[in-house]
Design an enzyme around this catalytic site. Structure first.
Site, PDB file in Angstrom:
ATOM      1  N   HIS A  16       0.844  -1.204   0.000  1.00  0.00           N
ATOM      2  CA  HIS A  16       0.000   0.000   0.000  1.00  0.00           C
ATOM      3  C   HIS A  16       0.878   1.253   0.000  1.00  0.00           C
ATOM      4  O   HIS A  16       0.626   2.204  -0.737  1.00  0.00           O
ATOM      5  CB  HIS A  16      -0.871   0.052   1.268  1.00  0.00           C
ATOM      6  N   LYS A  40     -17.832  -6.087   7.481  1.00  0.00           N
ATOM      7  CA  LYS A  40     -16.545  -6.763   7.363  1.00  0.00           C
ATOM      8  C   LYS A  40     -15.821  -6.672   8.706  1.00  0.00           C
ATOM      9  O   LYS A  40     -15.626  -5.559   9.228  1.00  0.00           O
ATOM     10  CB  LYS A  40     -15.717  -6.054   6.272  1.00  0.00           C
ATOM     11  N   ARG A  89      -2.206  -6.196  -8.443  1.00  0.00           N
ATOM     12  CA  ARG A  89      -1.127  -7.156  -8.185  1.00  0.00           C
ATOM     13  C   ARG A  89      -1.161  -8.293  -9.188  1.00  0.00           C
ATOM     14  O   ARG A  89      -0.215  -8.527  -9.914  1.00  0.00           O
ATOM     15  CB  ARG A  89      -1.265  -7.751  -6.762  1.00  0.00           C
ATOM     16  N   SER A 127      -2.802  -7.558   3.112  1.00  0.00           N
ATOM     17  CA  SER A 127      -3.007  -7.481   4.568  1.00  0.00           C
ATOM     18  C   SER A 127      -3.310  -8.877   5.127  1.00  0.00           C
ATOM     19  O   SER A 127      -2.837  -9.233   6.207  1.00  0.00           O
ATOM     20  CB  SER A 127      -4.181  -6.548   4.885  1.00  0.00           C
TER      21      SER A 127
HETATM   22  P1  ADP Z   1      -9.862  -3.444  -0.352  1.00  0.00           P
HETATM   23  O1  ADP Z   1     -10.525  -4.196   0.746  1.00  0.00           O
HETATM   24  O2  ADP Z   1     -10.621  -2.227  -0.806  1.00  0.00           O
HETATM   25  O3  ADP Z   1      -9.363  -4.270  -1.520  1.00  0.00           O
HETATM   26  P2  ADP Z   1      -7.127  -3.273   0.500  1.00  0.00           P
HETATM   27  O4  ADP Z   1      -6.588  -2.560   1.688  1.00  0.00           O
HETATM   28  O5  ADP Z   1      -6.989  -4.757   0.491  1.00  0.00           O
HETATM   29  O6  ADP Z   1      -8.604  -2.793   0.374  1.00  0.00           O
HETATM   30  O7  ADP Z   1      -6.458  -2.697  -0.826  1.00  0.00           O
HETATM   31  C1  ADP Z   1      -6.597  -1.370  -1.245  1.00  0.00           C
HETATM   32  C2  ADP Z   1      -6.011  -1.241  -2.635  1.00  0.00           C
HETATM   33  O8  ADP Z   1      -4.608  -1.453  -2.573  1.00  0.00           O
HETATM   34  C3  ADP Z   1      -6.536  -2.234  -3.672  1.00  0.00           C
HETATM   35  O9  ADP Z   1      -6.628  -1.592  -4.929  1.00  0.00           O
HETATM   36  C4  ADP Z   1      -5.476  -3.306  -3.701  1.00  0.00           C
HETATM   37  O10 ADP Z   1      -5.443  -3.971  -4.948  1.00  0.00           O
HETATM   38  C5  ADP Z   1      -4.233  -2.448  -3.508  1.00  0.00           C
HETATM   39  N1  ADP Z   1      -3.111  -3.219  -2.948  1.00  0.00           N
HETATM   40  C6  ADP Z   1      -3.105  -3.985  -1.838  1.00  0.00           C
HETATM   41  N2  ADP Z   1      -1.907  -4.592  -1.682  1.00  0.00           N
HETATM   42  C7  ADP Z   1      -1.132  -4.186  -2.717  1.00  0.00           C
HETATM   43  C8  ADP Z   1       0.205  -4.490  -3.156  1.00  0.00           C
HETATM   44  N3  ADP Z   1       0.966  -5.341  -2.489  1.00  0.00           N
HETATM   45  N4  ADP Z   1       0.654  -3.892  -4.292  1.00  0.00           N
HETATM   46  C9  ADP Z   1      -0.152  -3.061  -4.983  1.00  0.00           C
HETATM   47  N5  ADP Z   1      -1.420  -2.761  -4.651  1.00  0.00           N
HETATM   48  C10 ADP Z   1      -1.909  -3.309  -3.531  1.00  0.00           C
END
Ligand code: ADP
Length: 157
Positions: A16, A40, A89, A127
């Site tokens: 992130h 959630k 990703r 996460s």
């Molecule tokens: P959500 O529940 O909305 O998917 P996340 O916190 O899991 O929230 O992710 C927020 C955004 O960050 C999403 O677009 C996700 O694809 C992106 N993201 C999460 N991890 C990575 C990573 N390792 N590299 C690039 N983008 C990421």
């Protein structure tokens, strides 16, 4: 131009953070918006997640950390932002993200979703992966910022 980077960030990872650090080079301001979804279950409270993100983005001038509930496009309108920033990703992300981008555009044609491809070394990182590793006592210091690693270790200890 203001971009909103919405997500659960439960917790924020180096993946992130990489998107945020690259986003601030493209936009005047990036608002990292923690989505509070009552359906959630999250590991960290909304306040804790905001605190974690603020701490590890303190070195970036043009980042704001906020939270929201409800529709992302309504939040974007309220913040006068026309861009949603998201990360990609793997192929499975693409399917989900494309559907979300189309949905958001159907709700507000003024919004654009901008995708940044992950930095290769973070392509496996989420996460959930971090939480799973930590739960079984594995090392996470290379996956999340130091303050977050401390919070996770405290939670599982
Ligand atoms: P959500 O529940 O909305 O998917 P996340 O916190 O899991 O929230 O992710 C927020 C955004 O960050 C999403 O677009 C996700 O694809 C992106 N993201 C999460 N991890 C990575 C990573 N390792 N590299 C690039 N983008 C990421």
């Amino acid at each position: 131009m203001v971009a909103i980077y919405p997500g659960s960030f439960d917790p924020i990872t180096y993946g992130h953070l990489d998107i945020i650090e690259r986003g601030v080079k493209l936009f005047d301001r990036v608002i990292v918006a923690v989505l509070c979804n009552p359906n959630k279950q999250s590991l960290f409270s909304q306040e804790k997640r905001i605190e974690q993100i603020r701490h590890c983005t303190a070195h970036l001038d043009n980042v704001e950390v906020d939270s929201f509930t409800g529709l992302t496009v309504e939040y974007a309108k309220q913040r006068k932002a026309r861009v949603l920033l998201r990360g990609l990703r793997v192929l499975s992300d693409f399917e989900k993200e494309l559907q979300m981008a189309h949905t958001n555009q159907s709700l507000w044609s003024g919004v654009e979703t901008v995708f940044l491809a992950t930095t290769k070394e973070y392509s496996f990182l989420s996460s959930s992966v971090v939480k799973e590793i930590a739960q079984f006592g594995g090392a996470i210091s290379h996956l999340v910022p130091e303050n977050v690693a401390k919070d996770i270790l405290m939670h599982y200890s």
